[in-house]
Design an enzyme around this catalytic site. Structure first.
Site, short mmCIF file in Angstrom:
data_model
loop_
_atom_site.label_atom_id
_atom_site.label_comp_id
_atom_site.label_asym_id
_atom_site.label_seq_id
_atom_site.Cartn_x
_atom_site.Cartn_y
_atom_site.Cartn_z
N TYR B 13 -1.06 -11.19 18.16
CA TYR B 13 -0.26 -10.03 18.62
C TYR B 13 -1.10 -8.75 18.54
CZ TYR B 13 3.98 -7.09 18.85
OH TYR B 13 4.95 -6.18 19.20
N ASP B 37 13.26 -2.96 19.97
CA ASP B 37 12.17 -2.10 19.48
C ASP B 37 12.40 -0.67 19.93
OD1 ASP B 37 9.82 -0.88 18.75
OD2 ASP B 37 8.51 -2.32 19.74
N ASP B 91 4.38 4.30 11.42
CA ASP B 91 4.53 3.19 10.47
C ASP B 91 5.70 2.33 10.90
OD1 ASP B 91 2.49 3.74 8.41
OD2 ASP B 91 3.61 5.61 8.18
N ASP B 94 7.65 -5.08 11.70
CA ASP B 94 8.18 -6.02 12.68
C ASP B 94 8.66 -7.28 11.98
OD1 ASP B 94 7.67 -4.41 14.87
OD2 ASP B 94 6.25 -5.80 15.82
#
Lengths: 116, 116
Positions: B13, B37, B91, B94
């Site tokens: 990723y 997201d 910052d 995930d």
């Protein structure tokens, strides 16, 4: 509930372990809170089950050390930390979800054997 | 799917952003993947919507830097990182959920204005 208020709850959570103070745990969590620690294991549902879980955790002498900034999106706070207990330490990420009263209504803890 | 395999997906990723390589994104995600997201915003549902989202993100030139160990519980991986884009950094944490084929079927990103 703004960012500073969410960070304050995270700091009180750390303090609860530091002082082995169940009153803080009981105050942080909503009556209908659900704790999944670690994710994939049986849920602790409702404040009494949640408190029973933490009575074990706090009395173990485990202490928490935050290892990075608290991330907050919408009604959540996600934060990386270490649990330290004697010579053992575990890297964990917790995700709190807050209700409209600012209480934690859901906690999910992400960690496994490879984080020890 | 063991811990090393999950970490490898996280590293790929990061590589997708580094190389601006959409083929990696398309390979990592399941056809029925859902991306949120940041958490609390509209979902990107299905591989085409997910890829459309990442085409924007990758072409922005954003790069990812992992800032702590990948935590894994059950079929998940949670990891702290920074997104760096020019002089801006954010910052983020995930959380990936994997399906039985080792593809990411759910991604939730925890960050907000106070993390910039």
């Amino acid at each position: 509930m703004d960012y500073a208020e969410k960070v304050a709850v995270v700091n009180r959570y750390v303090e609860a372990f530091e002082k082995q103070d169940m009153a803080i745990i009981r105050d942080i969590y909503a009556d209908n809170a659900v704790v999944e620690d670690p994710v994939g294991t049986d849920l602790h549902e409702g404040i009494e089950a949640v408190c029973a879980f933490y009575e074990g955790a706090l009395s173990s002498g485990a202490k928490l050390a935050i290892t990075g900034p608290v991330r907050s999106a919408a009604n959540t706070a996600a934060f990386p930390f270490q649990v330290n207990m004697g010579e053992m330490s575990i890297d964990i990420i917790d995700v709190f979800e807050f209700d409209d009263q600012g209480k934690v209504v859901s906690m999910k803890a992400y960690w496994g054997p490879d984080n020890m």
